[in-house]
Scaffold this active site. Structure first.
Site, short mmCIF file in Angstrom:
data_model
loop_
_atom_site.label_atom_id
_atom_site.label_comp_id
_atom_site.label_asym_id
_atom_site.label_seq_id
_atom_site.Cartn_x
_atom_site.Cartn_y
_atom_site.Cartn_z
N GLN A 102 31.20 -2.05 21.66
CA GLN A 102 29.89 -2.81 21.19
C GLN A 102 29.33 -1.80 19.83
OE1 GLN A 102 26.87 -4.34 21.96
NE2 GLN A 102 25.78 -3.11 20.40
N THR A 103 28.97 -2.78 18.70
CA THR A 103 28.51 -2.15 17.53
C THR A 103 27.48 -3.11 17.02
OG1 THR A 103 29.27 -1.15 15.44
CG2 THR A 103 30.46 -3.07 16.26
N ARG A 104 26.64 -2.43 16.36
CA ARG A 104 25.64 -3.06 15.37
C ARG A 104 25.64 -2.60 14.13
NH1 ARG A 104 21.57 0.91 16.29
NH2 ARG A 104 20.64 0.56 14.21
N HIS A 152 33.27 2.46 10.24
CA HIS A 152 33.82 3.29 9.42
C HIS A 152 34.82 4.16 10.05
CE1 HIS A 152 30.42 2.64 6.91
NE2 HIS A 152 29.39 3.01 7.60
N HIS A 199 34.64 5.55 13.51
CA HIS A 199 34.91 4.36 14.85
C HIS A 199 36.01 4.06 14.97
CE1 HIS A 199 30.73 3.60 12.59
NE2 HIS A 199 30.29 3.83 13.83
N ARG A 232 27.68 8.18 21.58
CA ARG A 232 26.34 9.13 21.59
C ARG A 232 25.14 8.21 21.33
NH1 ARG A 232 23.37 11.33 17.55
NH2 ARG A 232 22.47 13.45 17.92
N ASP A 233 24.20 8.41 21.71
CA ASP A 233 22.97 7.68 21.63
C ASP A 233 23.17 6.06 21.53
OD1 ASP A 233 20.27 7.39 21.09
OD2 ASP A 233 20.32 7.59 19.09
N ALA A 275 22.58 2.30 21.64
CA ALA A 275 21.54 1.40 21.50
C ALA A 275 20.14 2.31 21.47
CB ALA A 275 21.39 0.61 22.64
N ARG A 312 -2.13 -20.04 -11.84
CA ARG A 312 -3.33 -20.93 -11.42
C ARG A 312 -3.03 -22.28 -12.10
NH1 ARG A 312 -7.76 -20.10 -8.36
NH2 ARG A 312 -7.78 -17.89 -7.75
N ARG A 326 -8.62 -17.29 -2.87
CA ARG A 326 -7.91 -16.16 -3.71
C ARG A 326 -6.81 -15.88 -2.68
NH1 ARG A 326 -11.49 -13.60 -7.76
NH2 ARG A 326 -13.36 -14.43 -7.66
N ILE A 356 -5.97 -10.86 -10.26
CA ILE A 356 -6.89 -10.01 -10.05
C ILE A 356 -6.69 -9.26 -8.66
CG2 ILE A 356 -9.32 -9.57 -9.77
CD1 ILE A 356 -9.74 -12.14 -11.58
N ALA A 357 -6.31 -10.08 -7.59
CA ALA A 357 -6.12 -9.77 -6.43
C ALA A 357 -7.07 -8.94 -5.86
CB ALA A 357 -4.46 -9.33 -6.25
S1 PPS Z 1 -7.64 -14.09 -8.16
O1 PPS Z 1 -8.80 -13.67 -7.21
O2 PPS Z 1 -6.51 -12.92 -7.96
O3 PPS Z 1 -7.14 -15.35 -7.40
O4 PPS Z 1 -7.76 -14.32 -9.51
P1 PPS Z 1 -6.82 -14.85 -10.68
O5 PPS Z 1 -6.01 -15.95 -10.23
O6 PPS Z 1 -6.10 -13.69 -10.92
O7 PPS Z 1 -7.76 -15.21 -11.96
C1 PPS Z 1 -7.12 -15.72 -13.16
C2 PPS Z 1 -8.32 -16.06 -13.98
O8 PPS Z 1 -9.26 -16.78 -13.59
C3 PPS Z 1 -10.34 -16.57 -14.67
N1 PPS Z 1 -11.64 -16.75 -13.46
C4 PPS Z 1 -12.27 -15.98 -12.40
N2 PPS Z 1 -11.92 -14.68 -12.29
C5 PPS Z 1 -12.41 -13.97 -11.30
N3 PPS Z 1 -13.63 -14.51 -10.68
C6 PPS Z 1 -13.96 -16.03 -11.06
N4 PPS Z 1 -15.02 -16.54 -10.17
C7 PPS Z 1 -13.30 -16.63 -11.85
N5 PPS Z 1 -13.15 -17.83 -12.50
C8 PPS Z 1 -12.11 -17.87 -13.56
C9 PPS Z 1 -10.32 -15.07 -14.96
O9 PPS Z 1 -10.41 -15.22 -16.39
C10 PPS Z 1 -9.06 -14.71 -14.62
O10 PPS Z 1 -8.15 -14.33 -15.27
P2 PPS Z 1 -7.81 -12.68 -15.91
O11 PPS Z 1 -6.26 -12.81 -16.63
O12 PPS Z 1 -7.96 -11.92 -14.77
O13 PPS Z 1 -8.69 -12.41 -16.93
#
Ligand code: PPS
Length: 691
Positions: A314-316, A320, A323, A409-410, A412, A556, A570, A596-597
């Protein structure tokens, strides 16, 4: 079911068995033909049919056409098919007893006389056909149509693996997913309710909502992920298991660091269903079809080649040289043929994928003597349960016609627990196997850890090296092998075969050739896009990997044009970016993301998506909100202050400052080129690009 069917005499049961078999094999035959095939009168047949229909074993439908003797069509129900499987077992057991008695009479072995010259050649029990749960092709076609109206459950990938081995006899003697009584026995003492040894709970876990819809005794259809009906199941049991107890008893600890415990708590449904299964068709596999065998196919193959003794490996993991030596030694020790039986269903998360492994196995197979070695792929979903898993693996291999099983040895082993210690001792699996092997009907070939002795240029079991103080013992652990592959370092000839190393390198190129994602995060106007553009150009100048820029504005426009800036939107936007970045990373490219995230949880989710395939480098562009507002390159901050843009990050919407970014870049008084260079240096220090 009516009294007569359950409490009938052996002869009546035999007749019922032959009736069900006949209806399964020839559902369209006329009553006269069926009666003739069974050797009974039409009147007797009618009584029998009526009783079977009342018992829910068959359905009767009107058949159009002029012939009065063919007015009705009969077909097996799910329950009838399950009853046929039960009666088949009974029938086979009786036939085997008759056969053994005859054999004993012919050879004199039962009478106490010295045996006569063997005139018969009894079929070894490991090579005789094993019961499956499938109905005939004709019945399957009918059952499939009937099952379309049943409530159906879409099987998870793990359940599909379990179902395949239930249906083809790999999990014999199980006839379906465990009932509650069987489950309790398996959990507590590795035994089904009737006392048969079975170490692993094979359960159908479902959601509470689905379970709530079902009544006791209801038939359900089991479908694969494309909706194809693979089987039906009569739900006899429906219960909420004590998962913590299951984890403790089966896996030794209720600790999420164990992959199967993690699965139990975080993936498996809350409710278990149990009941007999009727097989309609095998799960479909498009990959390596010629290399997959059911237990009966392997048994037939061994019969044909006269392989009375077969030791399974049996092997996963890729094979080498250690084996190869181990399997050679095992075959020699057991004086048996060798079956390399790798698992291609589900193994430990993070293992080398089975496509790569099978290519490696095929390369290594050439190095074995073809006349005594074979390879077959097993679609098992492993649980990494160490000792219990070893016993389970042994029973599965016995069902596949093997007489011996290698436990090293050992076996799974799931790795370390959350306290950093091994879940099981290195030879716990061998101990448990040894305790049960007599009852299991398959013998263990045990091995200690194999290591390379340089002076003798060969592998030897670690515990058998008597002159260990005078020789050089070499070994490369799995972790060390992964490090060498990741860094593109040499893998010595004594450790593996060039063909295997080359396959592994193709799948796992060194980090400097793998895909990765650079994920910039920061306020609007912080400089993310500008630095990302500069970085992109620098990476393109270096060449070697395709580079894709997923800038906030670009995304976007092209991917998320319908989205606004609420938290929900977002998150959706960032998850889309994460998905595209993970695909680019998977395929060996470089993804540069610059949204922006603002939310930490979403950034973490994207990290997880990407890290399945390559590195995720989070870069926080830490320009302060005051500086961004002062720059206000797009004039958006002014509008946000005036309330003309709502939910603006940093002004009227939150931003979670990253706590664990790989790099923090300050942009005030630092030029763009310098910022991009800092990222390059980081990538270099992580081994993602070469200096
Ligand atoms: S997010 O939160 O990560 O989904 O935003 P993102 O897609 O990076 O935003 C892209 C650009 O949208 C412009 N923008 C805004 N930003 C923040 N808040 C609000 N309400 C908003 N409305 C428009 C903004 O210019 C972001 O561009 P960047 O490149 O960050 O300057």
């Amino acid at each position: 079911m009516p009294e007569t069917l359950t409490t009938s005499t052996p002869d009546e049961q035999d007749l019922l068995f032959r009736l069900l078999r006949q209806l399964d094999a020839a559902p369209d035959a006329s009553q006269r033909t069926t009666a003739a095939a069974l050797g009974i009168s039409l009147g007797r047949l009618n009584t029998l049919l009526r009783s079977a229909a009342e018992g829910g074993l068959i359905t009767v439908s009107a058949r159009p056409g002029p012939d009065k003797r063919q007015r009705f069509a009969y077909s097996l129900t799910t329950r009838g098919a399950a009853e046929k499987v039960r009666l088949t077992d009974q029938f086979l057991a009786r036939k085997l007893a008759d056969y053994n008695a005859l054999h004993a009479e012919l050879t004199g072995s039962a009478s106490g006389l010295p045996p006569l010259k063997h005139r018969t050649n009894p079929m070894q029990s490991n090579l005789a056909p094993i019961p499956e749960l499938y109905v005939s092709y004709e019945s399957a076609q009918k059952l499939k149509v009937e099952a379309a109206d049943l409530v159906s459950w879409d099987l998870t990938p793990r359940q599909i693996c379990d179902l395949e081995l239930l249906m083809n006899g790999g999990f014999n003697p199980l006839k379906g997913f465990l009932s509650q009584a069987d489950y309790d026995g398996v959990i507590e003492n590795m035994r089904l309710a009737d006392g048969t040894l079975w170490p692993m709970p094979i359960t159908l876990d479902v959601s509470e909502d689905f379970a709530a819809k079902l009544e006791a005794g209801q038939d359900i259809a089991l479908r694969d992920q494309e909706g194809v009906i693979l089987a039906t199941m009569t739900v006899t049991d429906n219960w909420v298991p004590n998962k913590a107890r299951e984890a403790e008893k089966v896996f030794g600890a209720d600790d999420d660091a164990h992959p199967a415990v993690n699965y139990l708590h975080n993936t498996a449904g809350k409710v278990y269903l149990g009941g007999p299964v009727t097989g309609i068709q095998q799960p479909v596999h498009y990959d390596f079809r010629g290399r997959r065998d059911t237990p009966n196919e392997l048994r037939a193959y061994f019969r044909k080649l006269g392989w009375n003794k077969v030791v399974a490996f049996q092997t996963r993991n890729p094979l080498h040289r250690a084996h190869q030596e181990l399997t050679f030694r095992a075959a020699r020790e057991a004086q048996a043929n060798l079956l390399i039986h790798p698992v291609v269903g589900m193994t430990k998360p993070g293992d080398v994928d089975h496509f790569t492994r099978v290519r490696c196995y095929e390369a290594v197979l050439d190095k074995y003597p073809a006349a005594t070695t074979s390879m077959s792929l097993l679609n098992l979903a492993m649980r990494m349960a160490g000792p219990r898993e070893a016993v389970w693996h042994g029973l599965i291999r016995k069902n596949h016609g093997c007489t011996h099983f290698i436990v090293g040895r050992d076996h799974a082993g799931p790795g370390k627990n959350s306290a950093g210690e091994d879940f099981y001792g290195p030879y716990d699996a061998q101990e448990l196997f040894r305790e049960f092997q007599g009852e299991m009907g398959i013998e263990m070939v045990d091995f200690k850890h194999m290591v390379y002795v340089q002076e003798r240029a060969q592998y030897e079991p670690n515990d058998e090296i008597e002159d260990r103080d005078n020789v050089t013992i070499l070994n490369i652990s799995g972790t060390e092998l992964r490090r060498r592959l990741a860094e593109g370092l040499e893998i010595p000839e004594w450790f593996s075969f060039p063909e295997v190393v080359s396959e592994l390198r193709k799948t796992k190129p060194p980090r400097s050739k793998q895909g990765f994602t650079v994920f910039f995060t920061g306020f609007s106007g912080s400089g993310k896009s500008t630095i990302a553009n500069a970085l992109m150009v620098k990476l393109m100048e270096m060449g070697g990997r395709p580079v894709t820029l997923l800038d906030g504005d670009i995304v976007r426009k092209n991917l998320s044009s319908e989205l606004g800036f609420s938290k929900e939107h977002r998150d959706l936007n960032i998850r889309r970016i994460g998905y595209v970045a993970s695909e680019i990373t998977k395929n060996g490219g470089i993804a540069i993301c610059a949204p922006i995230a603002p939310y930490a949880t979403t950034r973490r989710a994207v990290r997880e998506d990407v890290e399945q395939f390559g590195a995720f480098v989070e870069v926080h562009v830490a320009t302060s909100i005051e500086e961004c507002e002062r720059r206000d390159r797009k004039g958006l901050y002014k509008l946000a202050r005036e309330g003309k843009i709502k939910e603006f990050t940093g002004i009227s919407d939150p931003y979670d400052v990253p706590q664990n970014a790989e790099l923090v870049v300050e942009t005030e008084n630092v030029d763009v080129d310098n910022c991009a260079h800092q990222v390059l240096l980081k990538l270099e220090s992580m081994g993602l690009i070469k200096a």
